[in-house]
Design a protein around this motif. Sequence first.
Motif, PDB file in Angstrom:
ATOM      1  N   PRO A 305    -114.887  48.812  62.079  1.00 27.91           N
ATOM      2  CA  PRO A 305    -114.111  49.973  61.543  1.00 27.91           C
ATOM      3  C   PRO A 305    -113.025  48.963  60.595  1.00 27.91           C
ATOM      4  O   PRO A 305    -112.292  47.987  60.708  1.00 27.91           O
ATOM      5  CB  PRO A 305    -113.299  50.522  62.710  1.00 27.91           C
ATOM      6  CG  PRO A 305    -113.291  49.470  63.661  1.00 27.91           C
ATOM      7  CD  PRO A 305    -114.562  48.735  63.659  1.00 27.91           C
ATOM      8  N   LEU A 306    -112.913  49.657  59.262  1.00 21.41           N
ATOM      9  CA  LEU A 306    -111.972  49.413  58.231  1.00 21.41           C
ATOM     10  C   LEU A 306    -111.012  50.626  58.034  1.00 21.41           C
ATOM     11  O   LEU A 306    -111.513  51.843  57.935  1.00 21.41           O
ATOM     12  CB  LEU A 306    -112.798  49.265  57.077  1.00 21.41           C
ATOM     13  CG  LEU A 306    -113.761  47.755  57.061  1.00 21.41           C
ATOM     14  CD1 LEU A 306    -114.541  47.629  55.643  1.00 21.41           C
ATOM     15  CD2 LEU A 306    -113.139  46.734  57.372  1.00 21.41           C
ATOM     16  N   THR A 307    -109.909  50.291  57.947  1.00 23.59           N
ATOM     17  CA  THR A 307    -108.764  51.135  57.494  1.00 23.59           C
ATOM     18  C   THR A 307    -108.694  51.410  55.902  1.00 23.59           C
ATOM     19  O   THR A 307    -108.376  50.208  55.603  1.00 23.59           O
ATOM     20  CB  THR A 307    -107.618  50.901  58.274  1.00 23.59           C
ATOM     21  OG1 THR A 307    -107.776  50.937  59.655  1.00 23.59           O
ATOM     22  CG2 THR A 307    -106.439  51.908  58.087  1.00 23.59           C
ATOM     23  N   PHE A 308    -108.775  52.457  55.443  1.00 23.74           N
ATOM     24  CA  PHE A 308    -108.566  52.731  54.136  1.00 23.74           C
ATOM     25  C   PHE A 308    -107.162  53.565  53.733  1.00 23.74           C
ATOM     26  O   PHE A 308    -106.901  54.684  54.281  1.00 23.74           O
ATOM     27  CB  PHE A 308    -109.876  53.615  53.481  1.00 23.74           C
ATOM     28  CG  PHE A 308    -110.748  52.788  53.439  1.00 23.74           C
ATOM     29  CD1 PHE A 308    -111.564  52.022  52.238  1.00 23.74           C
ATOM     30  CD2 PHE A 308    -111.865  52.615  54.471  1.00 23.74           C
ATOM     31  CE1 PHE A 308    -112.533  51.358  52.200  1.00 23.74           C
ATOM     32  CE2 PHE A 308    -113.075  51.955  54.293  1.00 23.74           C
ATOM     33  CZ  PHE A 308    -113.213  51.354  53.365  1.00 23.74           C
ATOM     34  N   LEU A 309    -106.290  53.035  52.729  1.00 26.20           N
ATOM     35  CA  LEU A 309    -105.261  53.596  52.413  1.00 26.20           C
ATOM     36  C   LEU A 309    -105.426  54.978  51.323  1.00 26.20           C
ATOM     37  O   LEU A 309    -106.377  54.507  50.273  1.00 26.20           O
ATOM     38  CB  LEU A 309    -104.025  52.786  52.116  1.00 26.20           C
ATOM     39  CG  LEU A 309    -103.764  51.521  52.867  1.00 26.20           C
ATOM     40  CD1 LEU A 309    -102.533  50.603  52.589  1.00 26.20           C
ATOM     41  CD2 LEU A 309    -103.162  52.121  54.591  1.00 26.20           C
ATOM     42  N   ARG A 310    -104.411  55.692  51.407  1.00 19.93           N
ATOM     43  CA  ARG A 310    -104.589  56.855  50.416  1.00 19.93           C
ATOM     44  C   ARG A 310    -103.214  57.123  50.049  1.00 19.93           C
ATOM     45  O   ARG A 310    -102.240  57.454  50.805  1.00 19.93           O
ATOM     46  CB  ARG A 310    -105.324  58.069  50.863  1.00 19.93           C
ATOM     47  CG  ARG A 310    -105.233  59.198  49.915  1.00 19.93           C
ATOM     48  CD  ARG A 310    -105.742  60.703  50.786  1.00 19.93           C
ATOM     49  NE  ARG A 310    -106.902  60.744  51.238  1.00 19.93           N
ATOM     50  CZ  ARG A 310    -107.948  61.117  50.900  1.00 19.93           C
ATOM     51  NH1 ARG A 310    -107.884  61.795  50.092  1.00 19.93           N
ATOM     52  NH2 ARG A 310    -109.144  61.116  51.705  1.00 19.93           N
ATOM     53  N   LEU A 311    -102.937  57.070  48.537  1.00 21.24           N
ATOM     54  CA  LEU A 311    -101.538  57.490  48.076  1.00 21.24           C
ATOM     55  C   LEU A 311    -101.285  58.923  48.032  1.00 21.24           C
ATOM     56  O   LEU A 311    -102.337  59.418  47.587  1.00 21.24           O
ATOM     57  CB  LEU A 311    -101.149  56.686  46.892  1.00 21.24           C
ATOM     58  CG  LEU A 311    -100.928  55.220  46.898  1.00 21.24           C
ATOM     59  CD1 LEU A 311    -100.500  54.713  45.584  1.00 21.24           C
ATOM     60  CD2 LEU A 311     -99.656  55.076  47.904  1.00 21.24           C
TER      61      LEU A 311
END
Length: 311
Positions: A305-311
């Motif tokens: 699993p990879l964690t993706f950031l969202r502004l």
Amino acid sequence: MSRLGIVANGRSWRNRSAGARTAPPADALFEAPNSPADYPEVMRRFAAAGVTTLAVDGGDGTLRDVMSALKPAFGDALPQIALLPNGKTNVAAADVGGAGRGPKAAERLAAALRDGSPLRTSVRRPIEAAFDGRSVSGFVFGMGAFERATRLVDERVHDRGFAQKLGVALGVVASGSAALFGREREVWRRGVPLSLALDGGPETTHDSFALLATSLRRWVLGLWPFWGQGPGAIAVTEVAVPPRRLARNLATAGLGRPRSSAASEGWRSERADLVTLGLRDAFIIDGDRFAPGPDGRVELRAGPPLTFLRL
């Protein structure tokens, strides 16, 4: 403290314009690889420097090249990822979001990390495709008509300057017209040889019109040609030859709402954690073509699993 690294593809669609290129913050590490072969070494340098947040400035192909090089470089301490979606297609960003576009997007991301601002996150497991002695991590796998459609879009849509959502829309129209009405209609509908097994189950061998697989949860323009149920991390839809009632099924199955007769007409959609393929023809991973290798074996598994950031 979060250490920010930025990897930028200067050849991606928006970045070809000098005014649109990312302006790296002074406290961020910045790399612009010249070719896909450079990504493993770039990721090793980022890992050695303690990068914990990785901004990917480009499109789906850039993200694929980054993800393919992550685990060998970072091991289990994978960085969180923020997308700066500046490519011809940005299917992953349509699902997980990103940090925005434009030359100041990276600075806004860096400021949020410095300030400790709360950021929204999404977790996804990319598909690890193993073939011909290599491993490639991406989010969209396709073959058959999908591979033909991708080539057609590159030749008739992207080369004319259309990209992003408009490019996808025009590509859908152009591909559908070719498969249904074009001069090479029968070539499209003839399909390609395929053997397919899900989660180690029985193998089926037949000619396939198209196969699509993804570990995302949403595509662009409301397209979602998947309706299978179950716990598997990879959604898989396959259409056998001949593709019966193609126009009607494309119109409904492409939105995840297949006709009641779709299964009897060769349209299959399931979920799995392991997809084993036997292929002779090229396939697509996140917009680019790959060859299966001499033995024709391709395995798709859900990666870490990879964690993706969202502004």
